[in-house]
Write an enzyme that holds these catalytic residues in place. Structure first.
Site, PDB file in Angstrom:
ATOM      1  N   TYR A  89      63.827  94.606  17.470  1.00 43.04           N
ATOM      2  CA  TYR A  89      64.184  93.188  17.573  1.00 43.04           C
ATOM      3  C   TYR A  89      63.210  92.353  16.741  1.00 43.04           C
ATOM      4  CZ  TYR A  89      65.171  88.642  19.751  1.00 43.04           C
ATOM      5  OH  TYR A  89      65.496  87.327  19.988  1.00 43.04           O
ATOM      6  N   SER A 121      62.455  83.796  16.683  1.00 39.65           N
ATOM      7  CA  SER A 121      61.923  84.054  18.019  1.00 39.65           C
ATOM      8  C   SER A 121      60.409  84.122  17.906  1.00 39.65           C
ATOM      9  CB  SER A 121      62.462  85.386  18.562  1.00 39.65           C
ATOM     10  OG  SER A 121      61.740  85.819  19.699  1.00 39.65           O
TER      11      SER A 121
END
Length: 647
Positions: free
Chosen positions: A197, A184
């Site tokens: 995350y 990501s």
């Protein structure tokens, strides 16, 4: 320049030599290294294992690749419901929780049987399964959520890859192999609320870098995919999960951020950004291109996917840390709703003591007051129809004291009333009558003014004043110019026994005189509204004054008939003036007593601390309370300033 901070000349020379030498060696290898031979054509079916196919990108990729000739997709889903959602013959749905070793092993066995039955090869592993359960670290009261995120996003990829690699290695030197690890933009640049995350995606990036070098010699390419903000389920869940985790945070943390108002702000701000999220097809199309690319060696190590990923997030990845942090604080941080602080010298708030806080709140809300921040330690801040001009508006603080002395007459010493300026006394009377609230006497009129007085459950006077005629028109024009609506908190009044001693004290604190009236100039025509005899009452002096940074007027009165007297109730109320943060006592007015003591900024049981707090934030001001009050200066001291009358 910050990257070179602390470099000695020798360090800089060695650093430069390494950089130049490395670039030269890279170019040398590019020209001299034998280019790899193209892999021979292989007609066997290529199996692609994709995790996280219940929804989002995994589901889109499985559907798109199942339509490619020569490919068979094994779609791993978390739930049985997800596995039943595929009806394509080229998709084999397998229920597999990547955090459960037994399920991953069972999936591997099913893939192995599939390779044998179909005479197929394991060509690609797409580690797509992931979760996002965003929260500021302060929201967590344990590390269970961060652990869960790491288990799925990082260890889940390790577990799946470890089980399937032996199957890929059986044919990778012949047909090649591709491992796509879903990272990501958060894996290269962390952002507030995404700490856990991002940590999991940073781990994926680090592991992928090492794995890439380890497997390259066996014909297997490892590629990390860095999508930006894509309109998938994981993005839509971001809002609800962030708010959920905030509401589950300890009460102290919620109050520090602004309580429910902060949650509302988060939802509003995040929802407004959803429209700018990219389409899932952007990622699927890029992944399809990479999957079908026959020249394995031309694959890059990583790919930013999406407009925001290629521009904004790539810039954050490259720019110096100090620059990046500045941008993130401005653009990506959801700032707490900290209390608005009063400017130094202004009237921060007026304190009104009451016996029953809830009963008094009912009264003041009926008058038009609004609560500001949470109730703390029997104290509640209020504001009255604040202007929208960005200027400071003094607050009102209701402070519960069940043992407060009985209030005396309006003429007695102390702060006894506040005035609201309005353009229609009659309208307020009608509205308050609906709530069963009646004035203490009939309205009084005099000199173009109309006044009506109400008293709260403990006898504190709040009155509405309407000014008509030319003066009223001038005031209305000034209010319009300053963007201040009717009605508004006009002034608070304090009775004193000797104005000659008290007035210089206010002057020393920066209060500017607006008007002075002696006993021959005072008009008593409005006194009947207070149940005070206009004929016999003598007010020796009235001064209206205000601080330049303030929005409320201070009225000082000296009554000689009936004479203002000091009693137990004189210290019921107080005015608080803000002052800069102090490390030593504020230079006090010469005629005032002042005592100081050390104090803790986190004494939750301190009533005085609560009086200067909004949403559990101690105002970064020292408060000086007239008549009777203790005021904490955060971290350093408490000061009591007492007028000579109340020693």
């Amino acid at each position: 320049m910050s990257a070179l901070a602390g470099f000695s000349l020798l360090d800089f020379c060695l650093f430069s030599t390494i950089c130049v030498g490395t670039l030269a060696y890279y170019q040398y290898k590019q020209f001299t290294e034998k280019k790899p031979e193209k892999l021979p054509q292989d007609d066997r079916i290529k199996v692609v294992v994709v995790t996280g196919c219940d929804r989002g990108l995994g589901q889109f990729m499985a559907g798109a690749w199942s339509k490619q000739n020569g490919y068979l997709v094994v779609a791993c889903t978390l739930s049985d419901k997800g596995s039943r959602s595929f009806e394509n013959d080229n998709i084999i749905a397998v229920q597999c929780d990547v955090t459960q070793d037994d399920q991953v092993k069972a999936m591997k066995e099913q893939v192995q049987r599939l390779l044998e039955e179909r005479n197929a090869v394991l060509y690609s592993i797409v580690n797509n399964a992931g979760i996002a359960d965003p929260a500021n670290f302060l929201f967590h009261d344990s590390v269970e959520i961060p652990k869960r995120i790491m288990e799925v996003n990082y260890f889940g990829q390790l577990c799946v890859t470890q089980e399937l690699l032996p199957l890929m290695l059986m044919t990778s030197n012949v047909v090649g192999g591709k491992i796509f690890n879903m990272s990501s933009v958060c894996g290269v640049s962390s952002s507030p609320g995404n700490g856990s995350y991002s940590a999991s995606k940073f781990a994926v990036e680090a592991w992928s870098d090492a794995l890439r070098l380890e497997l390259d010699q066996f014909g297997i390419q490892v590629v990390t995919i860095r999508p930006g903000q894509i309109a998938t389920g994981i993005q839509s869940d971001w809002i609800s999960h962030y708010v959920k985790n905030f509401r589950a945070a300890p009460a102290q943390i919620q109050n520090l951020h602004g309580g429910s108002a902060f949650a509302d702000k988060m939802e509003e701000g995040i929802k407004s950004s959803i429209a700018s999220h990219g389409r899932p097809e952007l990622v699927v199309d890029k992944m399809t291109e990479l999957l079908l690319q026959s020249d394995h060696k031309n694959l890059d190590c990583s790919y930013f996917v999406g407009s925001d990923a290629k521009t904004f997030w790539r810039a954050l990845y490259i720019l110096p840390t100090a620059v990046v942090h500045t941008i993130k604080r401005s653009v990506l941080t959801i700032h707490p709703l900290l209390p608005e602080l009063p400017p130094a010298g202004a009237v921060a708030h007026v304190t009104i003591t009451c016996r029953d806080l809830q009963k008094s709140l009912t009264f003041y809300k009926a008058l038009g007051f609004e609560t500001l921040g949470p109730e703390e330690h029997g104290c509640q801040f209020l504001q009255f129809n604040p202007a929208k001009n960005g200027k400071w508006e003094s607050r009102f603080l209701l402070k519960e004291d069940k043992n407060m002395p009985e209030r005396q007459a309006c003429s007695d010493a102390g702060m006894t009333r506040i005035c609201m300026l309005t353009n229609s006394v009659d309208a307020h009377m009608k509205e308050l009558e609906k709530h069963g609230i009646k004035p203490i006497a009939s309205p009084a009129t005099s000199g173009g003014m109309k006044l009506v007085v109400y008293k709260d459950p403990d006898g504190f006077a709040v009155y509405f004043d309407e000014i008509g005629g030319l003066i009223g028109a001038i005031i209305g024009a000034q209010l319009w110019w300053n963007k201040r609506p009717y009605p508004f908190a006009f002034h608070w009044s304090m009775n004193v026994t000797d104005h000659k001693k008290i007035l210089p004290m206010f002057e020393e604190m920066g209060f500017k005189t607006m008007s002075d009236q002696n006993k021959d100039q005072v008009v008593n025509g409005l006194l009947p509204a207070f149940n005070i005899d206009a004929d016999t009452t003598v007010i020796d002096w009235i001064r209206l004054c205000s601080h330049p940074k303030d929005g409320i007027v201070t009225t000082i009165m000296n009554c000689t008939n009936p004479r203002s007297s000091i009693n137990e109730a004189s210290a019921n109320n107080a005015m608080t003036i803000s002052a800069p943060m102090l490390r030593r006592p504020w230079p006090r007015p010469r005629r005032w007593e002042c005592t100081w003591k050390r104090t803790s900024p986190h004494t939750e049981s301190s009533q005085s601390m609560a009086m200067c707090r909004l949403r559990q934030h101690t105002w970064n001001r020292a408060a000086v309370k007239l008549n009777f009050a203790v005021s904490p200066t955060e971290n350093y001291a408490e000061g009591v300033f007492v007028t000579p009358e109340l020693k």
